[in-house]
Design a protein around this motif. Structure first.
Motif, PDB file in Angstrom:
ATOM      1  N   THR A 145       0.818  -1.046   0.204  1.00  0.00           N
ATOM      2  CA  THR A 145      -0.084   0.234  -0.023  1.00  0.00           C
ATOM      3  C   THR A 145       0.887   1.655   0.161  1.00  0.00           C
ATOM      4  O   THR A 145       0.281   2.177  -0.592  1.00  0.00           O
ATOM      5  N   VAL A 146       1.958   0.998   0.478  1.00  0.00           N
ATOM      6  CA  VAL A 146       2.932   2.523   0.546  1.00  0.00           C
ATOM      7  C   VAL A 146       4.029   2.439  -0.827  1.00  0.00           C
ATOM      8  O   VAL A 146       4.610   3.003  -1.341  1.00  0.00           O
ATOM      9  N   GLU A 147       4.943   1.466   0.140  1.00  0.00           N
ATOM     10  CA  GLU A 147       6.822   1.295  -0.718  1.00  0.00           C
ATOM     11  C   GLU A 147       6.232   0.954  -1.842  1.00  0.00           C
ATOM     12  O   GLU A 147       6.806   1.508  -3.157  1.00  0.00           O
ATOM     13  N   HIS A 148       5.408  -0.374  -2.304  1.00  0.00           N
ATOM     14  CA  HIS A 148       5.627  -1.065  -3.729  1.00  0.00           C
ATOM     15  C   HIS A 148       4.792   0.386  -4.815  1.00  0.00           C
ATOM     16  O   HIS A 148       5.355   1.187  -5.794  1.00  0.00           O
ATOM     17  N   LEU A 149       3.991   0.744  -4.567  1.00  0.00           N
ATOM     18  CA  LEU A 149       2.928   2.092  -4.966  1.00  0.00           C
ATOM     19  C   LEU A 149       4.050   3.272  -5.024  1.00  0.00           C
ATOM     20  O   LEU A 149       3.988   4.208  -6.109  1.00  0.00           O
ATOM     21  N   ALA A 150       4.579   3.802  -4.087  1.00  0.00           N
ATOM     22  CA  ALA A 150       5.694   5.293  -4.234  1.00  0.00           C
ATOM     23  C   ALA A 150       6.791   5.112  -5.155  1.00  0.00           C
ATOM     24  O   ALA A 150       6.900   6.044  -6.668  1.00  0.00           O
ATOM     25  N   MET A 151       6.966   3.850  -5.454  1.00  0.00           N
ATOM     26  CA  MET A 151       8.699   3.347  -6.158  1.00  0.00           C
ATOM     27  C   MET A 151       7.764   3.233  -8.024  1.00  0.00           C
ATOM     28  O   MET A 151       8.720   3.602  -8.619  1.00  0.00           O
TER      29      MET A 151
ATOM     30  N   ILE B 263       5.292   4.894  -8.835  1.00  0.00           N
ATOM     31  CA  ILE B 263       4.955   6.594  -9.628  1.00  0.00           C
ATOM     32  C   ILE B 263       5.540   6.805 -10.112  1.00  0.00           C
ATOM     33  O   ILE B 263       5.755   7.369 -11.210  1.00  0.00           O
ATOM     34  N   PHE B 264       6.673   6.612  -9.152  1.00  0.00           N
ATOM     35  CA  PHE B 264       8.780   7.088  -8.868  1.00  0.00           C
ATOM     36  C   PHE B 264       9.193   6.760 -10.656  1.00  0.00           C
ATOM     37  O   PHE B 264       9.287   7.606 -11.375  1.00  0.00           O
ATOM     38  N   ALA B 265       8.791   5.561 -10.353  1.00  0.00           N
ATOM     39  CA  ALA B 265       9.185   4.767 -11.610  1.00  0.00           C
ATOM     40  C   ALA B 265       8.216   5.597 -12.709  1.00  0.00           C
ATOM     41  O   ALA B 265       8.905   5.720 -14.456  1.00  0.00           O
ATOM     42  N   ILE B 266       7.147   6.165 -13.098  1.00  0.00           N
ATOM     43  CA  ILE B 266       6.121   5.967 -14.684  1.00  0.00           C
ATOM     44  C   ILE B 266       6.265   7.565 -14.664  1.00  0.00           C
ATOM     45  O   ILE B 266       6.922   7.982 -15.584  1.00  0.00           O
ATOM     46  N   VAL B 267       6.799   8.592 -13.426  1.00  0.00           N
ATOM     47  CA  VAL B 267       7.165  10.111 -13.225  1.00  0.00           C
ATOM     48  C   VAL B 267       8.860   9.842 -14.167  1.00  0.00           C
ATOM     49  O   VAL B 267       8.866  10.659 -15.040  1.00  0.00           O
ATOM     50  N   LEU B 268       9.530   9.314 -13.730  1.00  0.00           N
ATOM     51  CA  LEU B 268      10.636   8.705 -14.469  1.00  0.00           C
ATOM     52  C   LEU B 268      10.998   8.728 -16.222  1.00  0.00           C
ATOM     53  O   LEU B 268      10.913   9.666 -16.797  1.00  0.00           O
ATOM     54  N   ILE B 269      10.383   7.930 -16.398  1.00  0.00           N
ATOM     55  CA  ILE B 269       9.382   7.595 -18.001  1.00  0.00           C
ATOM     56  C   ILE B 269       8.380   9.066 -18.530  1.00  0.00           C
ATOM     57  O   ILE B 269       8.870   9.135 -19.675  1.00  0.00           O
TER      58      ILE B 269
ATOM     59  N   ILE C  98      15.638  -0.046 -13.426  1.00  0.00           N
ATOM     60  CA  ILE C  98      15.737   0.093 -12.121  1.00  0.00           C
ATOM     61  C   ILE C  98      15.143   0.383 -10.798  1.00  0.00           C
ATOM     62  O   ILE C  98      14.859  -0.537 -10.187  1.00  0.00           O
ATOM     63  N   THR C  99      14.542   1.280 -11.209  1.00  0.00           N
ATOM     64  CA  THR C  99      13.633   0.990 -10.042  1.00  0.00           C
ATOM     65  C   THR C  99      12.144   0.009  -9.955  1.00  0.00           C
ATOM     66  O   THR C  99      11.498   0.018  -8.853  1.00  0.00           O
ATOM     67  N   VAL C 100      11.644  -0.289 -11.059  1.00  0.00           N
ATOM     68  CA  VAL C 100      10.764  -1.331 -11.089  1.00  0.00           C
ATOM     69  C   VAL C 100      11.406  -2.187 -10.739  1.00  0.00           C
ATOM     70  O   VAL C 100      11.303  -3.374  -9.899  1.00  0.00           O
ATOM     71  N   VAL C 101      12.527  -2.936 -10.959  1.00  0.00           N
ATOM     72  CA  VAL C 101      13.655  -4.347 -10.403  1.00  0.00           C
ATOM     73  C   VAL C 101      13.953  -4.197  -9.074  1.00  0.00           C
ATOM     74  O   VAL C 101      13.355  -5.350  -8.621  1.00  0.00           O
ATOM     75  N   VAL C 102      14.489  -2.809  -8.310  1.00  0.00           N
ATOM     76  CA  VAL C 102      14.143  -2.996  -7.426  1.00  0.00           C
ATOM     77  C   VAL C 102      13.000  -3.335  -6.040  1.00  0.00           C
ATOM     78  O   VAL C 102      13.411  -3.860  -4.916  1.00  0.00           O
ATOM     79  N   ALA C 103      11.492  -2.397  -6.652  1.00  0.00           N
ATOM     80  CA  ALA C 103      10.372  -2.576  -5.820  1.00  0.00           C
ATOM     81  C   ALA C 103       9.896  -3.801  -6.033  1.00  0.00           C
ATOM     82  O   ALA C 103       9.430  -4.375  -4.973  1.00  0.00           O
ATOM     83  N   ILE C 104      10.579  -4.602  -7.327  1.00  0.00           N
ATOM     84  CA  ILE C 104       9.794  -6.128  -7.362  1.00  0.00           C
ATOM     85  C   ILE C 104      11.074  -7.349  -6.679  1.00  0.00           C
ATOM     86  O   ILE C 104      10.275  -7.790  -5.685  1.00  0.00           O
ATOM     87  N   LEU C 105      11.922  -6.661  -6.316  1.00  0.00           N
ATOM     88  CA  LEU C 105      13.037  -7.701  -5.174  1.00  0.00           C
ATOM     89  C   LEU C 105      12.304  -7.380  -4.370  1.00  0.00           C
ATOM     90  O   LEU C 105      12.485  -8.056  -2.714  1.00  0.00           O
ATOM     91  N   GLN C 106      12.009  -5.828  -3.561  1.00  0.00           N
ATOM     92  CA  GLN C 106      11.371  -5.916  -2.277  1.00  0.00           C
ATOM     93  C   GLN C 106      10.732  -6.397  -1.996  1.00  0.00           C
ATOM     94  O   GLN C 106      10.309  -6.425  -0.534  1.00  0.00           O
TER      95      GLN C 106
END
Length: 148
Positions: free
Chosen positions: A87-93, A95-101, A130-138
């Motif tokens: 609800t917090v970490e996955h969503l934030a990361m 959204i950050f990745a989509i902002v970068l794109i 990279i942000t997406v991969v880190v989020a998935i690994l988390q």
């Protein structure tokens, strides 16, 4: 199949389309940059489709967010590591990745030189990936069917 299960499966399956398009955009951007190639209409469309797929995935994820049993609008989310992640970490990361794109796509449209267009896409889309991969690994879940 209830709505939550449908959107969970849809969101989970659609990620492959997003990842393939973003990786294709990254690889073609690096190839264009390193090979000093022109920025073609095909490059523009690929980058746009990667952007659209990421935004579509976000919309599916938002629907899933509100259908999810993890979302508790009364508190207690931060005390539960699984609930906090989804609800917090996955969503934030994500959204950050989509902002970068989105920033990368916007900057590439404004750039005048083909090398600059390729460079901006390569940089911003790679940072997003990279942000997406880190989020998935988390998430401590299998990554594309592979354990980590």
């Amino acid at each position: 199949m209830n709505a939550y299960k449908f959107f969970l499966e849809f969101h989970s399956g659609f990620r492959y389309i997003v990842v393939l398009l973003v990786l294709a955009a990254i690889f073609t951007a690096f190839a264009g940059l390193l090979g000093k190639k022109p920025y073609t209409e095909g490059n523009r469309k690929l980058n746009l489709f990667a952007l659209i797929s990421a935004h579509t995935q976000l919309l599916i994820g938002i629907v899933l967010y509100f259908l999810s049993p993890f979302v508790r609008f009364g508190g207690g989310v931060m005390k539960d590591p699984d609930a906090r992640y989804w609800t917090v970490e996955h969503l934030a990361m994500m959204i950050f990745a989509i902002v970068l794109i989105t920033i990368g796509h916007s900057k590439s449209k404004k750039a005048s030189l083909p090398s600059e267009k390729h460079r901006v896409i390569a940089l911003f889309y790679l940072l997003a990936f990279i942000t997406v991969v880190v989020a998935i690994l988390q998430s401590h879940r299998p990554f594309f069917g592979m354990s980590h």
